[in-house]
Motif scaffolding. Structure first.
Motif, mmCIF file in Angstrom:
data_model
loop_
_atom_site.group_PDB
_atom_site.id
_atom_site.type_symbol
_atom_site.label_atom_id
_atom_site.label_comp_id
_atom_site.label_asym_id
_atom_site.label_seq_id
_atom_site.Cartn_x
_atom_site.Cartn_y
_atom_site.Cartn_z
ATOM 1 N N LEU A 87 34.590 -56.314 -2.389
ATOM 2 C CA LEU A 87 35.230 -55.022 -2.631
ATOM 3 C C LEU A 87 34.511 -54.245 -3.734
ATOM 4 N N LEU A 88 34.178 -54.947 -4.796
ATOM 5 C CA LEU A 88 33.497 -54.297 -5.914
ATOM 6 C C LEU A 88 32.084 -53.857 -5.539
ATOM 7 N N VAL A 89 31.401 -54.681 -4.756
ATOM 8 C CA VAL A 89 30.058 -54.316 -4.288
ATOM 9 C C VAL A 89 30.134 -53.083 -3.393
ATOM 10 N N GLU A 90 31.165 -53.029 -2.554
ATOM 11 C CA GLU A 90 31.364 -51.860 -1.681
ATOM 12 C C GLU A 90 31.598 -50.603 -2.508
ATOM 13 N N ALA A 91 32.418 -50.719 -3.551
ATOM 14 C CA ALA A 91 32.675 -49.569 -4.424
ATOM 15 C C ALA A 91 31.381 -49.136 -5.121
ATOM 16 N N ALA A 92 30.598 -50.102 -5.598
ATOM 17 C CA ALA A 92 29.335 -49.780 -6.262
ATOM 18 C C ALA A 92 28.378 -49.077 -5.299
ATOM 19 N N ALA A 93 28.355 -49.521 -4.048
ATOM 20 C CA ALA A 93 27.493 -48.879 -3.044
ATOM 21 C C ALA A 93 27.916 -47.432 -2.823
ATOM 22 N N ARG A 94 29.216 -47.210 -2.793
ATOM 23 C CA ARG A 94 29.702 -45.833 -2.598
ATOM 24 C C ARG A 94 29.311 -44.945 -3.766
ATOM 25 N N TRP B 139 39.325 -42.045 -7.490
ATOM 26 C CA TRP B 139 39.677 -43.330 -8.099
ATOM 27 C C TRP B 139 40.239 -43.143 -9.506
ATOM 28 N N ARG B 140 39.720 -42.149 -10.249
ATOM 29 C CA ARG B 140 40.242 -41.880 -11.586
ATOM 30 C C ARG B 140 41.697 -41.426 -11.499
ATOM 31 N N ARG B 141 42.001 -40.544 -10.557
ATOM 32 C CA ARG B 141 43.385 -40.079 -10.379
ATOM 33 C C ARG B 141 44.306 -41.243 -10.020
ATOM 34 N N ARG B 142 43.874 -42.049 -9.081
ATOM 35 C CA ARG B 142 44.689 -43.204 -8.678
ATOM 36 C C ARG B 142 44.885 -44.175 -9.838
ATOM 37 N N GLY B 143 43.832 -44.396 -10.599
ATOM 38 C CA GLY B 143 43.930 -45.293 -11.748
ATOM 39 C C GLY B 143 44.892 -44.768 -12.805
ATOM 40 N N LYS B 144 44.813 -43.479 -13.087
ATOM 41 C CA LYS B 144 45.726 -42.885 -14.070
ATOM 42 C C LYS B 144 47.166 -42.972 -13.600
ATOM 43 N N ARG B 145 47.396 -42.736 -12.303
ATOM 44 C CA ARG B 145 48.757 -42.868 -11.772
ATOM 45 C C ARG B 145 49.246 -44.303 -11.877
ATOM 46 N N ALA B 146 48.371 -45.260 -11.605
ATOM 47 C CA ALA B 146 48.754 -46.669 -11.688
ATOM 48 C C ALA B 146 49.084 -47.057 -13.132
#
Length: 81
Positions: free
Chosen positions: A36-43, A56-63
């Motif tokens: 999963l992390l490798v996939e995120a890094a590729a993106r 991802w920043r928005r989702r992280g802040k909401r979490a």
């Protein structure tokens, strides 16, 4: 001192993996979590980098905000007991 800071950073990053629910959702399959992390890094290496970071920043802040609310609710319930 740098070793202590690095250890703290690694512990905090591991905590994020747990907080995201990845340990439970993958049955603690570390190959899946790394994938999963490798996939995120590729993106992040594509033209969509900024869009992905924003999303991802928005989702992280909401979490983080949701977690803070849950902790406050737990503290209130504990105080009432």
């Amino acid at each position: 001192m740098k070793r202590r800071e690095r250890t703290r950073q690694l512990i905090e990053l591991g905590g994020l993996v747990v907080k995201a629910g990845l340990v439970e959702l993958t049955d603690d399959d570390r190959a899946v979590i790394l994938g999963l992390l490798v996939e995120a890094a590729a993106r992040l290496r594509t033209e969509d980098r900024e869009q992905a970071l924003t999303l991802w920043r928005r989702r992280g802040k909401r979490a983080f905000a949701q977690d803070a609310i849950m902790q406050q609710e737990d503290a209130h319930q504990t105080a009432r007991s």
